[in-house]
Structures are given as structure tokens and as C-alpha cells.
Scaffold this motif. Structure first.
Motif, PDB file in Angstrom:
ATOM      1  N   ILE A 265     -31.489 -22.826  -4.564  1.00 10.90           N
ATOM      2  CA  ILE A 265     -32.951 -22.737  -4.476  1.00 10.90           C
ATOM      3  C   ILE A 265     -33.449 -21.323  -4.774  1.00 10.90           C
ATOM      4  N   ALA A 266     -32.813 -20.311  -4.157  1.00 12.99           N
ATOM      5  CA  ALA A 266     -33.226 -18.927  -4.383  1.00 12.99           C
ATOM      6  C   ALA A 266     -32.998 -18.523  -5.836  1.00 12.99           C
ATOM      7  N   ASN A 267     -31.893 -18.988  -6.408  1.00 13.48           N
ATOM      8  CA  ASN A 267     -31.593 -18.692  -7.811  1.00 13.48           C
ATOM      9  C   ASN A 267     -32.667 -19.276  -8.721  1.00 13.48           C
ATOM     10  N   SER A 268     -33.167 -20.462  -8.360  1.00 10.71           N
ATOM     11  CA  SER A 268     -34.192 -21.114  -9.179  1.00 10.71           C
ATOM     12  C   SER A 268     -35.464 -20.265  -9.251  1.00 10.71           C
ATOM     13  N   ASP A 269     -35.907 -19.745  -8.101  1.00  8.09           N
ATOM     14  CA  ASP A 269     -37.103 -18.889  -8.094  1.00  8.09           C
ATOM     15  C   ASP A 269     -36.891 -17.645  -8.946  1.00  8.09           C
ATOM     16  N   GLY A 270     -35.751 -16.999  -8.752  1.00  9.18           N
ATOM     17  CA  GLY A 270     -35.458 -15.762  -9.488  1.00  9.18           C
ATOM     18  C   GLY A 270     -35.354 -15.971 -10.981  1.00  9.18           C
ATOM     19  N   VAL A 271     -34.720 -17.073 -11.365  1.00 10.48           N
ATOM     20  CA  VAL A 271     -34.551 -17.368 -12.791  1.00 10.48           C
ATOM     21  C   VAL A 271     -35.904 -17.593 -13.463  1.00 10.48           C
ATOM     22  N   HIS A 272     -36.809 -18.292 -12.800  1.00 11.41           N
ATOM     23  CA  HIS A 272     -38.141 -18.534 -13.378  1.00 11.41           C
ATOM     24  C   HIS A 272     -38.873 -17.211 -13.630  1.00 11.41           C
ATOM     25  N   ILE A 273     -38.792 -16.286 -12.656  1.00 10.30           N
ATOM     26  CA  ILE A 273     -39.482 -14.996 -12.815  1.00 10.30           C
ATOM     27  C   ILE A 273     -38.819 -14.154 -13.903  1.00 10.30           C
ATOM     28  N   ALA A 274     -37.477 -14.081 -13.888  1.00  4.07           N
ATOM     29  CA  ALA A 274     -36.764 -13.266 -14.883  1.00  4.07           C
ATOM     30  C   ALA A 274     -36.985 -13.800 -16.297  1.00  4.07           C
ATOM     31  N   ALA A 275     -36.934 -15.118 -16.450  1.00  2.00           N
ATOM     32  CA  ALA A 275     -37.108 -15.721 -17.776  1.00  2.00           C
ATOM     33  C   ALA A 275     -38.540 -15.544 -18.280  1.00  2.00           C
ATOM     34  N   ARG A 276     -39.535 -15.734 -17.394  1.00  2.00           N
ATOM     35  CA  ARG A 276     -40.922 -15.565 -17.819  1.00  2.00           C
ATOM     36  C   ARG A 276     -41.235 -14.102 -18.137  1.00  2.00           C
ATOM     37  N   PHE A 277     -40.677 -13.185 -17.358  1.00  2.00           N
ATOM     38  CA  PHE A 277     -40.870 -11.760 -17.622  1.00  2.00           C
ATOM     39  C   PHE A 277     -40.318 -11.399 -19.001  1.00  2.00           C
ATOM     40  N   ARG A 278     -39.167 -11.922 -19.326  1.00  2.00           N
ATOM     41  CA  ARG A 278     -38.553 -11.666 -20.641  1.00  2.00           C
ATOM     42  C   ARG A 278     -39.469 -12.146 -21.767  1.00  2.00           C
ATOM     43  N   LYS A 279     -40.079 -13.310 -21.581  1.00  2.00           N
ATOM     44  CA  LYS A 279     -40.969 -13.861 -22.599  1.00  2.00           C
ATOM     45  C   LYS A 279     -42.262 -13.047 -22.712  1.00  2.00           C
TER      46      LYS A 279
END
Length: 750
Positions: A265-279
Motif C-alpha cells: 500500500i505504501a509503495n503504491s502511494d510513493g510510486v504514483h507521486i514519483a511517476a507523476r513527478f517524472r512526467k
């Protein structure tokens, strides 16, 4: 209120170092609670106090102490233990050492009446009947039974028992079995397995994230956020137990799945932020602006996904299994903690980093981005075909729902080649079994005729061929017969009858037994109370599956009912023990899963309706999780994966992850049609933008494939089902939800 909200929103960007410091201090405080965590291995505590078998069990414990025994057997294959003087000497020493343990109430052994070792052997001291009671058929192994005190830590007991046996029996083959052994050994085995395999799983997760985010620092901060969420949650559990003293906050066998679920669950939140920041960085070419745009678009969906996921776990409050309630509360807190850290601590770590905006990681699409773009275009261009094919797959999977089986017997959690399973199988086949089955009997047992009825029921149950798993039973009637036989030997009388002549003669025989055997009183107190109005029939049986346990329990109960009709007996019989608990636990696990599913889906739809202001969005939000539930449980039934109290927890994971993906998708879609005031390409762009972090989340959790190599069967299942849950929820979002939106566009209001 708005001022507090604005400070929360702006703190990571305006004061990143202060945010990091506050976050670490908060986690440090929570982490101290880990020292207060209590490991509870008492399987019986998982049952509600109001179920009939638990009420009988508690009554028996109060009157007679523990009826569960830790079985110890030793010997060597192909060698008779009867003439082995060393074996007898070791047996006497072992029994003495175990009786001196503070955790042990008594030890039931062939040598209870003898303590002198001398040059004696088993054959020279005991009758064939006594020998057969404690040895296997070939007389190569001898067993004894350790009766633990009530409310002890079975892990400590097992540790002491194994330590003494190792020192005393190093030249013998030794086996352990019984419920106290399982509950004392299993948590340690699971913990060791999870620690080693989780390390491998996390390593795989980090590697896969690194390959796709193309930044070691991005992977590090996502993982660090997840790890701190886990530490804080485990500490919170310790604090809850310290403050409340409630056993539901103890760390049980259920808790072994907690690290897996929290990291997911925590990984899911972090991945969404990291991926969107990259974009956003790629588009805006400015770190501050990119982070602001990322948080603006994701804060609301991450809050909603955290809220709905927490609701999924809080729905366990309605579970009939007490420890599920504590588990749900703790995990719900962990979900909110992951949300707080992902929207404060993680952005602060992003803003303090000096990013090279000309690096290739910000310019080139990753493999997953390219894959998502192709999938999105195919779905948007062919929504009807995709929707039909997807529904067909879900429909076929639903057939498996009718074949889902429940297995809650802990020993069945282990493969046949593990030492714990081999020892249990040995005791089941060579001796008298490791499962307990107890009948509480209420009546006047100072009367000889009622004692004879006890014996009659006992033999009747033992003689039923359809329940041949019951190997041996023991009752007050056996003590009376044995005492009468010893009385006749002492008096040098020849009498072939099994019982004394009448009630007066019975009292004389029992008084003689107590005067001539120092262990007689302790032995009697473990089988009949002082008022002689309650006694037990205790049976040992082979380990059986949960399904078979239910069948045996029904057979025994119906046999008791027929016995009362045939004899006209007024004795009240009530069944309990591990066999009955397993039968009751089946319905509890199924009930818990169904309640969790129905309640969660309803509340999640309501929450989405409130925040999105539309019933259409509420309906759309539950599509991915509904399809994922059908796919997961359907596939479980089709391939023979059994539902247990561990795998049942995946219900909440599926609901949490499923609604997570759907809310991110719907929130992004809603923003796009609001900004553009048009439906053109909005669904396609949403699928591309949200599909990337969704698929990245799925790929990063492939690390849990390591659990497939566990020696513990439910962990195998959890590993495979976790991966399949991620795949099925992403499938439901990126195909079914996306195609439904495409077909409904124009009818979905902003």
C-alpha cells in the motif's frame, strides 16, 4: 481550518528540512512502541467467547486445566525400545526435568508410578497394556505427553522442551507434535520465512523500480517512505496494546502478513507521486513547479484511496474473529500513516534533491510507458470488443467461486517434506495422533451406572469405522477400571468383571487408589471435578483437513444424539477441542470475508459519491475491485488454492488496491474533462497518464514472487495471489473501467 490545510499543503515545499525532521521524530516516537508488542500464539483466542465450542472449552479449562498436550516421542527405527535400559533411564530423567519446568502442569508418562532408574527396562516394569498405550506398534518408539499450564507462552514452552530433549536424547530420533507445539513453533517458522523471503522480495521490488524510474534516488525515497510507514504502524500496535491491554492488539499468526500488505500500500502511494513527478518535470522543466503540479493532481486521489483502503480494513471490525478487529484497526492506521508520509515526507525529499533535468531519464519513455500507451490506444479504439472479452474472462473465472475450499488447520499450512509436518505425520501414523477432541459430560458420576454409560459411549465412538481417524480415547471410566484391576491384584482376588459391584464398592476402590498412588489425585483432577458432576472423554486423533474435521464433528454429534435416545441417559454431552474449533472457524472465515466485501464496497461507493458528487462515479469506482474479487476468488477455486484466515486477508488488499487504481483513474479523468470542457481524447490521455504508475506499481510488487518459494503453503498462496490481485485490479481499471468510460462518455457529468 483553511490555514491549517494550507500549512499542510505548503510545508513540504516551503520547509522541507523541517518536514523531514518532524516526520522522523514522529516515526521514532511510534517506533518505540515496537518494544511493547506481545507475540500471542494462542490459537483459541482467535475465537469469539460466545460460540458454543469456546464456552465449553473455557468451562473445561476452568475445571480441569489444559486438555491440549505436547507430544514427545523418541526411539530408533528397527530397534526395540523395550529392552533398552538407556531409554528407560532417559525417560525418567526427561519426565523429571519437564515436571520441574514452571510452564508445565504435569507429564503423562508410562513411568508416572515409578521414579527409580536402576537397571530397569520398560519390559521388566510394565504390563503389555501399559506399554501398548505409550509405544508404537513395533515398540521402537515411546511417547509421553506434556500438559502445559494455562495462559503460558507456548513459544517459551517449545523452546525449553526442545532444548532439554536435544541434551538428553542426542542418540535418538525425536519427534514433537500436538497443538501446544504447533502454536509455539509456527509463529517463529513463519517469521523466519518471511524475513528471508521478504528481503529477496524487496530487493526485486527495488531493482524493478530502478529499471523503470531510472533513478536510484527516486527508488530510495519511495522505499524509505514505505519502510517508515511499516515501522510506525508496528510501533502503533505496541502502543495500543500498552495503553488498552487488549489481546486483539497482540502479534498473532495473522500479523505475519502485515509487512507484505503495508509495503504494498505504501509503495503504491510513493510510486504514483514519483511517476507523476517524472512526467511533470519532463513537461515543465522546473522541479518546484513539477512537484506543485504533482501534489495538486494527486493529493485528493491519494487521500481518497487512503480513506477507502482504510475503510476496507476497518470493515474487519464487524468480523466474528476478534483478532481480525485489532488487525484491521492497525492496518487502517498504517494506511493513513503512509498517506501522510507520502504527501509530506516524500515531497520534501524530492525538493531537496538537485535534479539534472537534462538526464536521459527525463527524456525517454520507459518500457512500461510505451506498453501502456499501446494498451490505451487499443482499448479506446475498440471499447466494445475489449469490454466483451474482459467480461467473458471474468464470467469464466466466476465458475471457480463454487469450488473455493476453506482450510484453517495450521499443520496443513506446511509442505509434507518440512520437519514439523514429518513429525506430526509420524505421531499420526505410528502413535495415536496429534489432534484433540473432547466431550464434556455433565451428570452424577458418583453413580456406577453413569460411569458404565461413559464407557459405552466412548467405545461406540471408537468403533465407528467412518471416523477411523479417532485413534485413542480416555475417560473417568478407564481410571475406574484400572483402579479396580489394581485393587483386585493387591487383594489377590480373581475377578473378571470390569467394574466394582455397586456404588459403595466403587468408593472403596477409589479410596484405595488414592492411598496407594501419590499421582492418583492429580490424575483424577484432570478428568473429573471434585463434585463428581462433570467429567471428560478425551480423544486423540490423526490430523485431518478442515473439511474432514467438519464431517467428523457432525458424525460424533449425531452419534451422541442417537446414544441418548437408545439409552435414555440424562447425561449432558457437549463437544469441543481443536476438531470442533476447526469446524466453527470455517464459517467464521467465510463470514468474515463476505462481510468485509459487502460492507467495504457499499461504504467505498458512498464515499466516492460524496467526494465526486455523482452516482456514476460511485458505480465506476467499484468496477475494478468487483472484477478483481471475482477473478481472484474464482481462480482460487479453479486451481485449488484454499481459503484460510491468512489468505482471507487478501480480500481487503484487493479492495484497497482496486479502489486505489479506480480513484486515481476517475480523478484524473474528471480533472481533464473539467479543464478541457470536452471529452475528446480525455479518456486516452487519462489512460496514458494514470496507466503508467498503475503498471509500475504492479511491476514493483512482482517482488512478492519470492513468497512462492516459502515452505509455508499460505505464504506461497499469498505471494501468488498478491501478484494476481495487482494484475486483476489493474486489468479491471485499464480495460473494463476504461472501456466503460469510453462507451459512457457524454453521459458522465463532471
Amino acid at each position: 481550518m483553511n490555514n491549517i490545510k494550507n500549512q499542510y499543503l505548503n510545508l513540504p515545499q516551503k520547509s522541507p528540512y523541517l518536514t523531514i525532521l518532524i516526520s522522523l521524530a514522529f516515526i521514532l516516537f511510534l517506533g518505540i512502541g515496537i518494544s511493547y508488542i506481545k507475540i500471542d500464539d494462542n490459537f483459541v483466542k482467535m475465537f469469539p467467547d460466545n460460540i458454543p465450542s469456546k464456552i465449553v472449552w473455557d468451562d473445561i479449562q476452568e475445571d480441569f486445566g489444559s486438555t491440549e498436550h505436547l507430544v514427545v516421542a523418541f526411539g530408533n527405527r528397527g530397534q526395540s525400545i523395550l529392552e533398552d535400559s538407556d531409554a528407560y533411564s532417559n525417560l525418567v530423567d526427561l519426565v523429571t526435568q519437564y515436571e520441574n519446568l514452571d510452564l508445565v502442569e504435569q507429564v503423562i508418562s508410562i513411568n508416572n508410578n515409578f521414579s527409580d532408574k536402576g537397571n530397569k527396562t520398560l519390559k521388566s516394569n510394565f504390563t503389555n497394556e501399559q506399554i501398548d498405550y505409550f509405544t508404537n506398534q513395533t515398540h521402537s518408539y515411546i511417547s509421553f505427553y506434556i500438559v502445559p499450564k494455562l495462559d503460558i507462552n507456548n513459544a517459551d514452552l517449545v523452546s525449553d522442551v526442545k532444548r532439554i530433549a536435544k541434551n538428553q536424547l542426542n542418540s535418538y530420533d525425536v519427534h514433537f507434535a500436538g497443538q501446544p507445539y504447533l502454536t509455539g513453533e509456527v509463529p517463529n517458522l513463519i517469521s523466519k520465512d518471511i524475513r528471508s523471503l521478504m528481503f529477496i522480495g524487496v530487493a526485486v521490488m527495488v531493482i524493478l523500480l530502478g529499471l523503470n524510474l531510472k533513478s536510484f534516488y527516486s527508488v530510495f525515497i519511495v522505499f524509505l517512505t514505505s519502510l517508515l510507514s511499516l515501522v510506525g504502524t508496528m510501533g502503533f500496535m505496541g502502543w495500543l496494546y500498552l495503553i488498552t491491554g487488549y489481546d486483539i492488539y497482540n502479534f498473532t499468526i495473522l500479523g505475519t502478513s502485515m509487512p507484505i500488505i503495508l509495503l504494498t500500500i505504501a509503495n503504491s502511494d510513493g510510486v504514483h507521486i514519483a511517476a507523476r513527478f517524472r512526467k511533470e518535470v519532463r513537461k515543465l522543466k522546473d522541479v518546484s513547479l513539477a512537484l506543485a503540479a504533482t501534489l495538486k493532481s494527486l493529493r485528493k486521489p491519494i487521500f481518497l484511496t487512503s480513506l477507502t483502503t482504510a475503510i476496507a480494513f476497518l470493515s474487519m471490525i464487524s468480523s466474528p474473529i476478534p483478532h481480525m478487529i485489532g488487525y484491521g484497526i492497525v492496518i487502517a492506521f498504517g494506511v493513513f500513516l503512509a498517506w501522510i508520509l507520502s504527501t509530506t515526507f516524500l515531497p520534501s525529499l524530492i525538493i531537496i534533491r538537485k535534479w539534472n533535468l537534462n538526464a536521459s531519464k527525463f527524456k525517454k519513455d520507459s518500457f512500461i510507458e510505451s506498453l501502456v500507451e499501446k494498451l490505451s490506444q487499443k482499448v479506446i479504439r475498440n471499447p466494445k470488443q475489449v469490454l466483451f472479452a474482459s467480461i467473458l474472462i471474468v464470467g469464466l473465472s466466476s465458475i471457480g467461486l463454487w469450488f473455493v475450499k476453506v482450510e484453517v488447520n495450521v499443520i496443513k499450512f506446511f509442505n509434507e517434506d518440512t520437519s514439523i509436518r514429518e513429525s506430526t505425520n509420524f505421531v499420526d501414523k505410528e502413535l495415536f495422533g496429534s489432534m484433540s477432541f473432547t466431550i464434556q459430560c455433565e451428570g452424577d458420576f458418583s453413580r456406577l451406572d453413569n460411569i458404565v454409560l461413559l464407557d459405552s459411549l466412548q467405545r461406540r465412538i471408537e468403533g465407528k469405522k467412518i471416523i477411523s481417524e479417532i485413534k485413542k480415547s480416555f475417560s473417568y471410566a478407564d481410571i475406574v477400571k484400572e483402579s479396580y484391576q489394581n485393587f483386585n491384584i493387591y487383594m489377590d482376588w480373581e475377578d473378571s468383571s470390569l467394574y466394582p459391584e455397586d456404588n459403595a464398592h466403587l468408593s472403596e476402590v477409589l479410596l484405595f487408589s488414592q492411598d496407594n498412588n501419590e499421582n492418583a489425585e492429580l490424575r483424577l483432577s484432570s478428568i473429573i471435578n471434585s463434585k463428581k458432576n462433570k467429567t471428560l472423554i478425551m480423544s486423540q486423533m490423526e490430523t485431518v483437513s478442515t473439511e474432514r474435521a467438519s464431517e467428523i464433528a457432525k458424525t460424533v454429534n449425531s452419534e451422541i444424539a442417537r446414544f441418548k435416545i437408545d439409552t435414555g441417559s440424562e447425561i449432558e454431552f457437549k463437544t469441543t477441542g481443536l476438531l470442533i474449533f476447526l469446524k466453527d472457524f470455517v464459517s467464521m472465515v467465510v463470514e468474515s470475508s463476505l462481510i468485509s466485501i459487502v460492507l467495504s464496497v457499499f461504504i467505498i461507493a458512498l464515499v466516492v459519491r460524496i467526494f465526486f458528487g455523482s452516482f456514476s462515479y460511485a458505480f465506476l469506482s467499484i468496477i475494478p475491485l468487483s472484477t478483481a474479487i471475482i477473478l481472484n476468488f474464482g481462480i482460487m477455486g479453479l486451481i485449488g488454492v484454499e481459503l484460510s484466515h491468512l489468505t482471507a486477508l487478501l480480500t481487503s488488499v484487493i479492495i484497497g488496491v482496486g479502489v486505489d487504481f479506480s480513484i486515481h483513474y476517475l480523478s484524473d479523468y474528471k480533472n481533464k474533462i473539467k479543464d478541457r470542457d470536452s471529452f475528446k481524447n480525455s479518456n486516452l490521455d487519462t489512460s496514458k497518464d494514470v496507466g503508467y504508475p498503475i503498471m509500475l506499481d504492479v511491476v514493483s510488487n512482482l517482488g512478492f514472487v519470492a513468497l512462492l518459494f516459502s515452505s509455508i503453503i499460505p505464504l506461497n498462496f499469498i505471494g501468488g495471489l498478491m501478484i494476481f490481485a495487482m494484475l486483476s485490479t489493474s486489468f479491471g481499471t485499464l480495460t473494463i473501467l476504461s472501456s466503460v468510460i469510453e462507451l459512457m462518455k457524454g453521459r458522465i457529468k463532471n
